[in-house]
Design a protein around this motif. Sequence first.
Motif, PDB file in Angstrom:
ATOM      1  N   CYS A 202     -12.066  -6.470   2.092  1.00 12.05           N
ATOM      2  CA  CYS A 202     -12.071  -6.470   0.628  1.00 12.05           C
ATOM      3  C   CYS A 202     -10.919  -7.370   0.208  1.00 12.05           C
ATOM      4  N   PRO A 203     -11.198  -8.659  -0.036  1.00 12.84           N
ATOM      5  CA  PRO A 203     -10.123  -9.644  -0.229  1.00 12.84           C
ATOM      6  C   PRO A 203      -9.064  -9.262  -1.257  1.00 12.84           C
ATOM      7  N   TRP A 204      -9.481  -8.706  -2.413  1.00 14.26           N
ATOM      8  CA  TRP A 204      -8.473  -8.409  -3.438  1.00 14.26           C
ATOM      9  C   TRP A 204      -7.599  -7.226  -3.052  1.00 14.26           C
ATOM     10  N   LEU A 205      -8.173  -6.245  -2.341  1.00 10.77           N
ATOM     11  CA  LEU A 205      -7.352  -5.139  -1.844  1.00 10.77           C
ATOM     12  C   LEU A 205      -6.453  -5.603  -0.698  1.00 10.77           C
ATOM     13  N   GLU A 206      -6.947  -6.525   0.123  1.00 10.60           N
ATOM     14  CA  GLU A 206      -6.119  -7.071   1.198  1.00 10.60           C
ATOM     15  C   GLU A 206      -4.889  -7.769   0.626  1.00 10.60           C
TER      16      GLU A 206
END
Length: 236
Positions: A202-206
């Motif tokens: 999950c790019p934005w959570l990463e």
Amino acid sequence: MSDTGGKRRYYALDVLRGLSILLMVCYHWGYDLVLYDLLPDWVLYNPLLDGLQLFFASVFVAISGASSTFSRNNWRRGLKILLCALAVTAATYWFDPGSTVRFGILHFLGAAALLYQLLRPLLERFPPNPLVCLALFFAARFATKPHYNVPGLWWLGFRQPGFSSGDYFPLLPWFFMYLLGVWLGKYLAQGRAPVWLERLRCPWLEKIGRHTLLIYLLHQPLCMGLTLALVRLLGR
């Protein structure tokens, strides 16, 4: 809090860390809103939220323990976090001495990283057992629940009557949850992660999960600023 050196990165750890810090921010803002009577007490203080708060705090601490097994320099990592923790203590004392953070999550994570590095040779020889870590966590949580008339051991978990801290994560029981994360880090380093964990992205959570220290330092002033703006807007 996400220094993993040049080793393989498990993005699922960043995802879970990002989710945990977002929920922590929401909880702290909820605390501010309740403090200024913008939310009723029961919204924040109820069995369901108490359980969720314990669960996500445990996830956050365990992931920090896992990250320490990949870190290139836990001495530097721990000291950096402790310096930030001292800044939080100073800022909260200046704002409200009664709500001073004496041993919050940053104090704990900095101390835990240093303690882990100190114990690393022993832990390499006798790796943590996850079931034992969980059992000791709950046993220590139960043992430190009452107050004790022993001065100066609040950092360990033994509080005197009247002790207060705006955020409180003592070494007991939380270091056992950190050691559970150390076990997880060793498990992942052996390439034994389940397929779903390897694929969890999950790019934005990463991205959030890679900047948790900065977010933690900035979120409380922002939350308090928003709360005070609402107080003025609503004429409370």
